[in-house]
Design an enzyme around this catalytic site. Sequence first.
Site, PDB file in Angstrom:
ATOM      1  N   LYS A  74       0.633   5.768   8.310  1.00 49.43           N
ATOM      2  CA  LYS A  74       1.307   5.742   6.999  1.00 49.43           C
ATOM      3  C   LYS A  74       0.288   5.920   5.872  1.00 49.43           C
ATOM      4  O   LYS A  74       0.469   6.740   4.972  1.00 49.43           O
ATOM      5  CB  LYS A  74       2.052   4.400   6.873  1.00 49.43           C
ATOM      6  CG  LYS A  74       2.846   4.188   5.628  1.00 49.43           C
ATOM      7  CD  LYS A  74       2.180   3.357   4.579  1.00 49.43           C
ATOM      8  CE  LYS A  74       1.847   1.945   4.962  1.00 49.43           C
ATOM      9  NZ  LYS A  74       1.273   1.168   3.856  1.00 49.43           N
ATOM     10  N   LYS A 125      -7.238   1.928  -2.448  1.00 52.52           N
ATOM     11  CA  LYS A 125      -6.834   1.519  -1.092  1.00 52.52           C
ATOM     12  C   LYS A 125      -6.884   2.713  -0.132  1.00 52.52           C
ATOM     13  O   LYS A 125      -7.298   2.574   1.025  1.00 52.52           O
ATOM     14  CB  LYS A 125      -5.421   0.925  -1.147  1.00 52.52           C
ATOM     15  CG  LYS A 125      -4.789   0.601   0.181  1.00 52.52           C
ATOM     16  CD  LYS A 125      -5.414  -0.593   0.882  1.00 52.52           C
ATOM     17  CE  LYS A 125      -4.767  -0.800   2.257  1.00 52.52           C
ATOM     18  NZ  LYS A 125      -5.302  -1.924   2.987  1.00 52.52           N
ATOM     19  N   SER A 141       0.870  -1.184   0.000  1.00 50.98           N
ATOM     20  CA  SER A 141       0.000   0.000   0.000  1.00 50.98           C
ATOM     21  C   SER A 141       0.905   1.230   0.000  1.00 50.98           C
ATOM     22  O   SER A 141       1.533   1.519   1.015  1.00 50.98           O
ATOM     23  CB  SER A 141      -0.867   0.035   1.262  1.00 50.98           C
ATOM     24  OG  SER A 141      -1.639  -1.122   1.374  1.00 50.98           O
TER      25      SER A 141
HETATM   26  P1  NAD Z   1       5.790  -5.885   7.416  1.00 47.36           P
HETATM   27  O1  NAD Z   1       6.546  -4.735   7.971  1.00 47.36           O
HETATM   28  O2  NAD Z   1       5.387  -7.004   8.326  1.00 47.36           O
HETATM   29  O3  NAD Z   1       6.620  -6.558   6.211  1.00 47.36           O
HETATM   30  C1  NAD Z   1       7.404  -5.850   5.301  1.00 47.36           C
HETATM   31  C2  NAD Z   1       8.584  -6.723   4.908  1.00 47.36           C
HETATM   32  O4  NAD Z   1       9.354  -6.006   3.938  1.00 47.36           O
HETATM   33  C3  NAD Z   1       9.525  -7.029   6.085  1.00 47.36           C
HETATM   34  O5  NAD Z   1       9.754  -8.420   6.158  1.00 47.36           O
HETATM   35  C4  NAD Z   1      10.800  -6.254   5.730  1.00 47.36           C
HETATM   36  O6  NAD Z   1      11.988  -6.892   6.204  1.00 47.36           O
HETATM   37  C5  NAD Z   1      10.731  -6.252   4.214  1.00 47.36           C
HETATM   38  N1  NAD Z   1      11.534  -5.193   3.612  1.00 47.36           N
HETATM   39  C6  NAD Z   1      11.587  -3.881   3.943  1.00 47.36           C
HETATM   40  N2  NAD Z   1      12.457  -3.230   3.142  1.00 47.36           N
HETATM   41  C7  NAD Z   1      12.949  -4.161   2.286  1.00 47.36           C
HETATM   42  C8  NAD Z   1      13.890  -4.099   1.232  1.00 47.36           C
HETATM   43  N3  NAD Z   1      14.505  -2.968   0.909  1.00 47.36           N
HETATM   44  N4  NAD Z   1      14.174  -5.241   0.567  1.00 47.36           N
HETATM   45  C9  NAD Z   1      13.550  -6.404   0.882  1.00 47.36           C
HETATM   46  N5  NAD Z   1      12.669  -6.535   1.887  1.00 47.36           N
HETATM   47  C10 NAD Z   1      12.374  -5.411   2.584  1.00 47.36           C
HETATM   48  O7  NAD Z   1       4.526  -5.255   6.674  1.00 47.36           O
HETATM   49  P2  NAD Z   1       3.153  -5.998   6.291  1.00 47.36           P
HETATM   50  O8  NAD Z   1       2.214  -5.897   7.431  1.00 47.36           O
HETATM   51  O9  NAD Z   1       3.458  -7.314   5.673  1.00 47.36           O
HETATM   52  O10 NAD Z   1       2.598  -4.981   5.181  1.00 47.36           O
HETATM   53  C11 NAD Z   1       3.091  -4.931   3.859  1.00 47.36           C
HETATM   54  C12 NAD Z   1       2.205  -3.988   3.064  1.00 47.36           C
HETATM   55  O11 NAD Z   1       0.859  -4.482   3.082  1.00 47.36           O
HETATM   56  C13 NAD Z   1       2.157  -2.555   3.652  1.00 47.36           C
HETATM   57  O12 NAD Z   1       2.139  -1.635   2.608  1.00 47.36           O
HETATM   58  C14 NAD Z   1       0.852  -2.563   4.430  1.00 47.36           C
HETATM   59  O13 NAD Z   1       0.287  -1.271   4.546  1.00 47.36           O
HETATM   60  C15 NAD Z   1      -0.007  -3.470   3.569  1.00 47.36           C
HETATM   61  N6  NAD Z   1      -1.113  -4.110   4.295  1.00 47.36           N
HETATM   62  C16 NAD Z   1      -0.921  -4.625   5.539  1.00 47.36           C
HETATM   63  C17 NAD Z   1      -1.989  -5.206   6.210  1.00 47.36           C
HETATM   64  C18 NAD Z   1      -1.830  -5.782   7.607  1.00 47.36           C
HETATM   65  O14 NAD Z   1      -2.849  -6.062   8.250  1.00 47.36           O
HETATM   66  N7  NAD Z   1      -0.619  -5.994   8.093  1.00 47.36           N
HETATM   67  C19 NAD Z   1      -3.253  -5.262   5.607  1.00 47.36           C
HETATM   68  C20 NAD Z   1      -3.414  -4.762   4.327  1.00 47.36           C
HETATM   69  C21 NAD Z   1      -2.324  -4.173   3.668  1.00 47.36           C
END
Ligand code: NAD
Length: 294
Positions: free
Chosen positions: A239, A171, A96
């Site tokens: 965010k 979104k 997102s």
């Molecule tokens: P998270 O922080 O758990 O996971 C993100 C991952 O990206 C981590 O494992 C991190 O190590 C990795 N990462 C960061 N920078 C990196 C890089 N340069 N290279 C490789 N890997 C890298 O986040 P999440 O909860 O999985 O969310 C991911 C996306 O999905 C976000 O944009 C969030 O807004 C969206 N989202 C989350 C939810 C939720 O409930 N958690 C629901 C809908 C949408």
Amino acid sequence: MLKVGFIGLGIMGKPMAKNLFKAGYEVYAYDINNDAIKEIEAAGGIGCASIEEVAGACDQIITMLPNSPHVKQVVIEQGGIIDYAKEGTLVIDMSSIAPNVSKEIQAELAKKSIRIIDAPVSGGEPKAIDGTLAIMVGGEQEDFDQAKPLFDILGSSAVLVGPIGSGNTCKLANQVIVALNIAAVSEAMMLAKKSGTDPKKVFEAIRGGLAGSTVMDAKTPMMLEGNFKPGFKVDLHIKDLNNALETGYITGSPLLLTAEVMQILQMLHADGEGQSDHSAIAKFYEKLTGTSLS
Ligand code: NAD
């Protein structure tokens, strides 16, 4: 065997990657967190040591990263997908992020004949695990059609909303509605409580009427139990609303109510609630009134 790259193995990415290899895909997975790669390897995926390795092996790559700067870094900055992907590769960005950044990334990739669609999701970790996410897509019809078999594994619906960036605009609309709805429920339940009326009874009485919503059903019980275990974290919603406000500024859209709820979320963050569920907006009202809803 069909191959897909997967970069970003966090709360959402890990179960999504697992669903893809359960469905028969060879999943080439990378994250800056080595433990996440090991977990995916143990579950049957192929761990990669770099973005170069993922891009070398796959001509469709999913990214599931926190926010715009992370996606820019992984996709178009030096050492990113842009440096290693083959011509014609399709990037499916399911993070997102800000819609204008999706457009900026698309313009850069196009110079190397690499394609991208933005495909953020709604549903959180439980639906990522079940493979029932709602997927909102921006991009070209033929790219959507190529990604559709993957969406069918990851989600229960995938809608092509419009050109690149539209998925993320959709979104943001979703996140504005959810945030304002949680704030409205919090405010109303506190009104009931302060008036000496049982909020549980108010919830029971109104949830089937016009005020009822998925948000009310999911979040009111949490507020009334004082359970703010995430779920969707306050910091992630900050965010998203930041991206909404920035998009409002760029497009000239008034976001008066969003700006107010953003202030509440930021106060919660300052108060140590950044990792709490966004239903902790109720806690803000509890602090203001010195009255607990639970
Ligand atoms: P998270 O922080 O758990 O996971 C993100 C991952 O990206 C981590 O494992 C991190 O190590 C990795 N990462 C960061 N920078 C990196 C890089 N340069 N290279 C490789 N890997 C890298 O986040 P999440 O909860 O999985 O969310 C991911 C996306 O999905 C976000 O944009 C969030 O807004 C969206 N989202 C989350 C939810 C939720 O409930 N958690 C629901 C809908 C949408």
